[in-house]
Write a protein that holds these residues in place. Structure first.
Motif, PDB file in Angstrom:
ATOM      1  N   THR A 101       0.828  -1.219   0.000  1.00 47.04           N
ATOM      2  CA  THR A 101       0.000   0.000   0.000  1.00 47.04           C
ATOM      3  C   THR A 101       0.858   1.263   0.000  1.00 47.04           C
ATOM      4  N   SER A 102       2.096   1.161   0.531  1.00 47.96           N
ATOM      5  CA  SER A 102       2.977   2.339   0.509  1.00 47.96           C
ATOM      6  C   SER A 102       4.441   1.896   0.403  1.00 47.96           C
ATOM      7  N   LEU A 103       5.234   2.764  -0.249  1.00 49.30           N
ATOM      8  CA  LEU A 103       6.641   2.435  -0.520  1.00 49.30           C
ATOM      9  C   LEU A 103       7.461   3.716  -0.454  1.00 49.30           C
ATOM     10  N   VAL A 104       8.594   3.681   0.267  1.00 48.32           N
ATOM     11  CA  VAL A 104       9.511   4.831   0.237  1.00 48.32           C
ATOM     12  C   VAL A 104      10.738   4.433  -0.575  1.00 48.32           C
ATOM     13  N   ASP A 105      11.048   5.222  -1.606  1.00 52.59           N
ATOM     14  CA  ASP A 105      12.287   5.003  -2.375  1.00 52.59           C
ATOM     15  C   ASP A 105      13.342   5.911  -1.746  1.00 52.59           C
ATOM     16  N   ILE A 106      14.177   5.298  -0.906  1.00 52.42           N
ATOM     17  CA  ILE A 106      15.185   6.077  -0.168  1.00 52.42           C
ATOM     18  C   ILE A 106      16.372   6.370  -1.089  1.00 52.42           C
ATOM     19  N   GLY A 107      16.779   7.648  -1.137  1.00 50.94           N
ATOM     20  CA  GLY A 107      17.835   8.051  -2.065  1.00 50.94           C
ATOM     21  C   GLY A 107      17.339   7.845  -3.489  1.00 50.94           C
ATOM     22  N   GLY A 108      16.058   8.124  -3.679  1.00 52.21           N
ATOM     23  CA  GLY A 108      15.386   7.835  -4.961  1.00 52.21           C
ATOM     24  C   GLY A 108      15.711   8.841  -6.055  1.00 52.21           C
ATOM     25  N   GLY A 139      13.420  10.704  -8.930  1.00 51.29           N
ATOM     26  CA  GLY A 139      12.117  10.032  -8.846  1.00 51.29           C
ATOM     27  C   GLY A 139      11.734   9.157 -10.027  1.00 51.29           C
ATOM     28  N   ALA A 140      12.692   8.815 -10.904  1.00 49.97           N
ATOM     29  CA  ALA A 140      12.332   8.054 -12.114  1.00 49.97           C
ATOM     30  C   ALA A 140      11.722   6.677 -11.777  1.00 49.97           C
ATOM     31  N   VAL A 141      12.302   5.983 -10.796  1.00 50.64           N
ATOM     32  CA  VAL A 141      11.773   4.649 -10.458  1.00 50.64           C
ATOM     33  C   VAL A 141      10.395   4.791  -9.805  1.00 50.64           C
ATOM     34  N   ALA A 142      10.302   5.712  -8.841  1.00 54.56           N
ATOM     35  CA  ALA A 142       9.033   5.878  -8.113  1.00 54.56           C
ATOM     36  C   ALA A 142       7.914   6.294  -9.072  1.00 54.56           C
ATOM     37  N   MET A 143       8.252   7.143 -10.046  1.00 55.46           N
ATOM     38  CA  MET A 143       7.248   7.582 -11.025  1.00 55.46           C
ATOM     39  C   MET A 143       6.690   6.394 -11.795  1.00 55.46           C
ATOM     40  N   SER A 202      -2.780   2.221  -6.821  1.00 56.70           N
ATOM     41  CA  SER A 202      -3.224   2.256  -5.419  1.00 56.70           C
ATOM     42  C   SER A 202      -2.028   2.186  -4.447  1.00 56.70           C
ATOM     43  N   LEU A 203      -0.817   2.212  -4.983  1.00 52.28           N
ATOM     44  CA  LEU A 203       0.387   2.186  -4.129  1.00 52.28           C
ATOM     45  C   LEU A 203       0.921   3.608  -3.954  1.00 52.28           C
ATOM     46  N   LYS A 204       0.972   4.080  -2.698  1.00 55.92           N
ATOM     47  CA  LYS A 204       1.496   5.432  -2.447  1.00 55.92           C
ATOM     48  C   LYS A 204       3.024   5.378  -2.464  1.00 55.92           C
ATOM     49  N   CYS A 205       3.629   6.183  -3.323  1.00 51.42           N
ATOM     50  CA  CYS A 205       5.096   6.154  -3.454  1.00 51.42           C
ATOM     51  C   CYS A 205       5.699   7.460  -2.962  1.00 51.42           C
ATOM     52  N   ILE A 206       6.702   7.349  -2.100  1.00 53.36           N
ATOM     53  CA  ILE A 206       7.378   8.541  -1.564  1.00 53.36           C
ATOM     54  C   ILE A 206       8.855   8.461  -1.953  1.00 53.36           C
ATOM     55  N   VAL A 207       9.383   9.558  -2.506  1.00 53.94           N
ATOM     56  CA  VAL A 207      10.820   9.629  -2.817  1.00 53.94           C
ATOM     57  C   VAL A 207      11.483  10.464  -1.731  1.00 53.94           C
ATOM     58  N   LEU A 208      12.472   9.872  -1.049  1.00 49.11           N
ATOM     59  CA  LEU A 208      13.247  10.626  -0.053  1.00 49.11           C
ATOM     60  C   LEU A 208      14.654  10.830  -0.613  1.00 49.11           C
ATOM     61  N   ASP A 209      15.097  12.080  -0.685  1.00 46.66           N
ATOM     62  CA  ASP A 209      16.488  12.342  -1.098  1.00 46.66           C
ATOM     63  C   ASP A 209      16.911  13.686  -0.523  1.00 46.66           C
ATOM     64  N   LEU A 210      18.179  14.020  -0.704  1.00 45.30           N
ATOM     65  CA  LEU A 210      18.731  15.259  -0.143  1.00 45.30           C
ATOM     66  C   LEU A 210      18.078  16.482  -0.809  1.00 45.30           C
ATOM     67  N   PRO A 211      18.023  17.633  -0.102  1.00 45.91           N
ATOM     68  CA  PRO A 211      17.318  18.805  -0.639  1.00 45.91           C
ATOM     69  C   PRO A 211      17.799  19.244  -2.023  1.00 45.91           C
ATOM     70  N   HIS A 212      19.150  19.188  -2.287  1.00 43.66           N
ATOM     71  CA  HIS A 212      19.603  19.661  -3.599  1.00 43.66           C
ATOM     72  C   HIS A 212      19.229  18.702  -4.727  1.00 43.66           C
ATOM     73  N   VAL A 213      18.803  17.483  -4.383  1.00 41.50           N
ATOM     74  CA  VAL A 213      18.362  16.534  -5.417  1.00 41.50           C
ATOM     75  C   VAL A 213      16.855  16.686  -5.662  1.00 41.50           C
ATOM     76  N   ILE A 214      16.114  16.756  -4.559  1.00 44.27           N
ATOM     77  CA  ILE A 214      14.648  16.905  -4.678  1.00 44.27           C
ATOM     78  C   ILE A 214      14.314  18.291  -5.256  1.00 44.27           C
ATOM     79  N   ALA A 215      15.126  19.308  -4.867  1.00 48.21           N
ATOM     80  CA  ALA A 215      14.938  20.706  -5.300  1.00 48.21           C
ATOM     81  C   ALA A 215      13.464  21.080  -5.200  1.00 48.21           C
ATOM     82  N   ASP A 216      12.876  21.554  -6.292  1.00 45.72           N
ATOM     83  CA  ASP A 216      11.471  21.984  -6.181  1.00 45.72           C
ATOM     84  C   ASP A 216      10.520  20.978  -6.829  1.00 45.72           C
ATOM     85  N   ARG A 217      10.924  19.685  -6.849  1.00 49.50           N
ATOM     86  CA  ARG A 217      10.051  18.684  -7.446  1.00 49.50           C
ATOM     87  C   ARG A 217       8.753  18.533  -6.661  1.00 49.50           C
ATOM     88  N   LYS A 218       7.648  18.537  -7.384  1.00 48.00           N
ATOM     89  CA  LYS A 218       6.337  18.385  -6.728  1.00 48.00           C
ATOM     90  C   LYS A 218       5.757  17.039  -7.145  1.00 48.00           C
TER      91      LYS A 218
END
Ligand SMILES: C[S@@+](CC[C@H](N)C(=O)[O-])C[C@H]1O[C@@H](n2cnc3c(N)ncnc32)[C@H](O)[C@@H]1O
Ligand SMILES: COc1cc(O)c2c(=O)c(O)c(-c3ccc(O)c(O)c3)oc2c1
Length: 357
Positions: free
Chosen positions: A194-201, A204-208, A216-232
């Motif tokens: 039901t939920s998955l965190v892609d750590i150091g994702g 977000g290509a894999v999570a996407m 129905s699977l909630k996907c969360i990408v966790l990465d450092l601020p300069h990688v995530i930047a302003d991705r929504k």
């Protein structure tokens, strides 16, 4: 007939011929970069006919100075030798893409490691490799620090251009792997979650891809601020900026693709313990999905084994980490308190491993 050192002339000639291959091999990646910059793989891919004549190819090169056209068959001959293109003599000097060449096509549907070739030719990467000799004489942790004065991750945080090139390389590889992850070869790995965190994702290509294939699977990408930047994120995809060593969002399962090979055993155990705290219980399907290399797992494929040895060397000189054998992986999993693991499938140079709380 033997010479003074008791080495026969035939052996010497063989050795000398082989050494020329090593000496000249520095040109191979430069020629691939050149083909990418000229857009040759894209042009061959878009051509209406699978075989493109030399004259049509030259005519389609947008940035080629007319005084350099005679260089193109020379460049193509080298790239044919290297296995990127087929040469069709009977059809009057024609070229087509090989399956390796197809991996250089920009935004190819089956994924591409075009951006990895460009990353590997970046001056920051080349200078790291050139600093190994100096690093062996100093007391710094990595050759990256010898060359650049800080860690790879800090450098990415401070140099937006290199950060972009690194993240693009990872994203190209991720698109390639994603197609496998959502295909039959990995059936069952994400089903029922039901939920998955892609750590150091990364970006977000894999999570996407997973979020698209499993609505129905909630996907969360966790990465450092300069990688995530302003991705929504949108729909069932969310981006969280932060360090995995601080806080990991709770979820059914965690994905670690090409993460653990960046860290030494102590950091891996720390991270895996945090993962165990963040996932569901075994009864509720909790697991950590790892995509990483298993050394000595492809012993009958000489080329894969050589690539694995080089990857191990890269990890040691850039991150003070290493690639691991199955025994070394098992030790980490047990030390982090996991109860079992299963190697689900091989994905070429890497494997998909599940570990259970
Ligand atoms: C080798 S890359 C792999 C990226 C992605 N998983 C993939 O395979 O395409 C390692 C990733 O870990 C991220 N990373 C490094 N340190 C991190 C930290 N402390 N917390 C979260 N992510 C981190 C990097 O920014 C990078 O995106
Ligand atoms: C081929 O597959 C991979 C997979 C990875 O995960 C990494 C990686 O994480 C990495 O930092 C680097 C790297 C290599 C050289 C450098 O100078 C540098 O700053 C970073 O290369 C990688 C190559």
């Amino acid at each position: 007939m033997a010479n003074n050192n008791n080495i026969c002339a035939y052996e010497l000639i063989e050795a000398e011929a082989q050494s020329w291959d090593y000496i000249l091999s520095y040109l191979r990646p430069s020629c691939i970069k050149c083909a990418i910059q000229l857009g040759i793989p894209d042009i061959l891919h878009k051509n209406a006919h699978p075989i493109m004549s030399l004259s049509d190819l030259i005519a389609a090169l947008p940035n080629l100075n007319p005084s350099k056209t005679t260089f193109i068959p020379i460049l193509m001959r080298v790239l044919v030798d290297f296995g990127l293109f087929n040469y069709h003599h009977q059809q009057g000097d024609g070229y087509s893409l090989t399956s390796v060449g197809r991996l250089l096509v920009e935004n190819h549907l089956s994924g591409s490691n075009r951006s990895f070739f460009l990353f590997a030719q970046h001056p920051v990467v080349l200078n790291t490799a050139a600093s190994v000799g100096d690093w062996l004489k100093d007391d710094l942790r990595t050759a990256f620090e010898t060359a650049h004065g800080k860690s790879h991750w800090d450098y990415c945080g401070e140099d937006a251009e290199f950060n972009g090139v690194f993240n693009d390389a990872m994203a190209g590889d991720s698109r390639f792997i994603s197609n496998l992850l959502i295909s039959d070869c990995c059936a069952g790995v994400f089903e029922g979650l039901t939920s998955l965190v892609d750590i150091g994702g990364g970006t977000g290509a894999v999570a996407m891809a997973i979020a698209g294939a499993f609505p129905s699977l909630k996907c969360i990408v966790l990465d450092l601020p300069h990688v995530i930047a302003d991705r929504k994120g949108s729909g069932n995809l969310e981006f969280v900026a932060g360090s995995m060593f601080d806080k990991i969002p709770n979820a059914n399962a965690i994905l670690l693709k090409w993460i653990l090979h960046n860290w030494n055993d102590e950091d891996c155990v720390k991270l895996l313990k945090k993962c165990k705290e963040s996932i569901s219980s075994k009864e509720n399907g909790g697991k950590v999905i790892i995509i990483d290399m298993i050394m000595e797992d492809n012993c009958n494929n000489k080329q894969l084994v050589q690539s694995q040895h080089l990857m191990d060397l890269i990890m040691r000189i850039t991150c003070a980490s290493k690639e691991r054998t199955e025994k070394e992986w098992e030790k980490l999993f047990l030390e982090a308190g996991f109860n079992g693991y299963k190697i689900i499938t091989s994905l070429g140079i890497r494997s998909l491993i599940e570990i259970y709380p």
